[in-house]
Design a protein around this motif. Structure first.
Motif, PDB file in Angstrom:
ATOM      1  N   PHE A   6     -88.245  80.105  15.738  1.00 34.69           N
ATOM      2  CA  PHE A   6     -86.788  80.050  15.644  1.00 34.69           C
ATOM      3  C   PHE A   6     -86.335  80.257  14.202  1.00 34.69           C
ATOM      4  O   PHE A   6     -85.374  80.986  13.939  1.00 34.69           O
ATOM      5  CB  PHE A   6     -86.262  78.716  16.182  1.00 34.69           C
ATOM      6  CG  PHE A   6     -84.769  78.660  16.251  1.00 34.69           C
ATOM      7  CD1 PHE A   6     -84.088  79.387  17.212  1.00 34.69           C
ATOM      8  CD2 PHE A   6     -84.053  77.900  15.353  1.00 34.69           C
ATOM      9  CE1 PHE A   6     -82.715  79.350  17.281  1.00 34.69           C
ATOM     10  CE2 PHE A   6     -82.672  77.856  15.409  1.00 34.69           C
ATOM     11  CZ  PHE A   6     -81.999  78.586  16.374  1.00 34.69           C
ATOM     12  N   LYS A   7     -87.034  79.652  13.251  1.00 34.66           N
ATOM     13  CA  LYS A   7     -86.698  79.851  11.836  1.00 34.66           C
ATOM     14  C   LYS A   7     -86.897  81.305  11.423  1.00 34.66           C
ATOM     15  O   LYS A   7     -86.116  81.850  10.645  1.00 34.66           O
ATOM     16  CB  LYS A   7     -87.545  78.929  10.960  1.00 34.66           C
ATOM     17  CG  LYS A   7     -87.133  77.485  11.036  1.00 34.66           C
ATOM     18  CD  LYS A   7     -87.997  76.624  10.142  1.00 34.66           C
ATOM     19  CE  LYS A   7     -87.593  75.165  10.242  1.00 34.66           C
ATOM     20  NZ  LYS A   7     -88.421  74.304   9.386  1.00 34.66           N
ATOM     21  N   ILE A   8     -87.934  81.932  11.943  1.00 27.70           N
ATOM     22  CA  ILE A   8     -88.173  83.341  11.635  1.00 27.70           C
ATOM     23  C   ILE A   8     -87.060  84.209  12.221  1.00 27.70           C
ATOM     24  O   ILE A   8     -86.577  85.131  11.558  1.00 27.70           O
ATOM     25  CB  ILE A   8     -89.554  83.777  12.158  1.00 27.70           C
ATOM     26  CG1 ILE A   8     -90.649  83.076  11.351  1.00 27.70           C
ATOM     27  CG2 ILE A   8     -89.720  85.292  12.081  1.00 27.70           C
ATOM     28  CD1 ILE A   8     -92.041  83.280  11.892  1.00 27.70           C
ATOM     29  N   CYS A   9     -86.623  83.902  13.435  1.00 28.90           N
ATOM     30  CA  CYS A   9     -85.522  84.651  14.053  1.00 28.90           C
ATOM     31  C   CYS A   9     -84.242  84.528  13.237  1.00 28.90           C
ATOM     32  O   CYS A   9     -83.529  85.511  13.038  1.00 28.90           O
ATOM     33  CB  CYS A   9     -85.273  84.161  15.473  1.00 28.90           C
ATOM     34  SG  CYS A   9     -86.487  84.726  16.667  1.00 28.90           S
ATOM     35  N   ILE A  10     -83.954  83.336  12.764  1.00 27.43           N
ATOM     36  CA  ILE A  10     -82.766  83.121  11.951  1.00 27.43           C
ATOM     37  C   ILE A  10     -82.889  83.860  10.625  1.00 27.43           C
ATOM     38  O   ILE A  10     -81.945  84.515  10.173  1.00 27.43           O
ATOM     39  CB  ILE A  10     -82.536  81.604  11.715  1.00 27.43           C
ATOM     40  CG1 ILE A  10     -82.252  80.901  13.048  1.00 27.43           C
ATOM     41  CG2 ILE A  10     -81.416  81.362  10.714  1.00 27.43           C
ATOM     42  CD1 ILE A  10     -80.998  81.354  13.755  1.00 27.43           C
ATOM     43  N   HIS A  11     -84.051  83.769   9.987  1.00 29.59           N
ATOM     44  CA  HIS A  11     -84.253  84.392   8.674  1.00 29.59           C
ATOM     45  C   HIS A  11     -84.101  85.912   8.741  1.00 29.59           C
ATOM     46  O   HIS A  11     -83.515  86.523   7.852  1.00 29.59           O
ATOM     47  CB  HIS A  11     -85.640  84.020   8.129  1.00 29.59           C
ATOM     48  CG  HIS A  11     -85.929  84.625   6.799  1.00 29.59           C
ATOM     49  ND1 HIS A  11     -85.332  84.169   5.648  1.00 29.59           N
ATOM     50  CD2 HIS A  11     -86.749  85.644   6.440  1.00 29.59           C
ATOM     51  CE1 HIS A  11     -85.765  84.883   4.627  1.00 29.59           C
ATOM     52  NE2 HIS A  11     -86.638  85.789   5.088  1.00 29.59           N
ATOM     53  N   TYR A  12     -84.626  86.541   9.783  1.00 36.60           N
ATOM     54  CA  TYR A  12     -84.578  88.000   9.911  1.00 36.60           C
ATOM     55  C   TYR A  12     -83.416  88.488  10.769  1.00 36.60           C
ATOM     56  O   TYR A  12     -83.377  89.666  11.141  1.00 36.60           O
ATOM     57  CB  TYR A  12     -85.893  88.522  10.470  1.00 36.60           C
ATOM     58  CG  TYR A  12     -87.013  88.432   9.466  1.00 36.60           C
ATOM     59  CD1 TYR A  12     -87.062  89.271   8.369  1.00 36.60           C
ATOM     60  CD2 TYR A  12     -88.016  87.479   9.612  1.00 36.60           C
ATOM     61  CE1 TYR A  12     -88.082  89.179   7.442  1.00 36.60           C
ATOM     62  CE2 TYR A  12     -89.043  87.377   8.694  1.00 36.60           C
ATOM     63  CZ  TYR A  12     -89.067  88.233   7.610  1.00 36.60           C
ATOM     64  OH  TYR A  12     -90.082  88.137   6.693  1.00 36.60           O
ATOM     65  N   ASN A  13     -82.489  87.606  11.094  1.00 35.51           N
ATOM     66  CA  ASN A  13     -81.291  87.950  11.877  1.00 35.51           C
ATOM     67  C   ASN A  13     -81.638  88.631  13.203  1.00 35.51           C
ATOM     68  O   ASN A  13     -81.010  89.608  13.596  1.00 35.51           O
ATOM     69  CB  ASN A  13     -80.344  88.834  11.069  1.00 35.51           C
ATOM     70  CG  ASN A  13     -79.797  88.134   9.867  1.00 35.51           C
ATOM     71  OD1 ASN A  13     -79.558  86.924   9.899  1.00 35.51           O
ATOM     72  ND2 ASN A  13     -79.602  88.857   8.777  1.00 35.51           N
TER      73      ASN A  13
END
Length: 69
Positions: A6-13
């Motif tokens: 989830f953090k990766i999804c947020i970071h890479y939009n």
């Protein structure tokens, strides 16, 4: 499991659908495989996220190519 992807999804939009697809893929994988240690579990989670991202990109590019005259 869901914290790191989830953090990766947020970071890479990334789209939320990509995250949900990765959770679905992870769940399908874990129904077959059990007894996995934490480090391997994180690797599987990131792999599922990468596969989900690739599927989403492929579907989106296919849709866009259909719309272009």
């Amino acid at each position: 499991y869901t914290t790191i992807p989830f953090k990766i999804c947020i970071h890479y939009n990334m789209h939320y659908e990509t995250f949900f697809l990765s959770v679905y893929l992870f769940d399908r994988f874990m129904t077959v495989r059990c007894g996995v240690d934490k480090q391997t579990l994180q690797l599987i989670a990131i792999g599922c996220l990468m596969i989900a991202a690739k599927i989403e990109v492929s579907l989106f590019s296919f849709f866009c190519s259909d719309c272009i005259y």
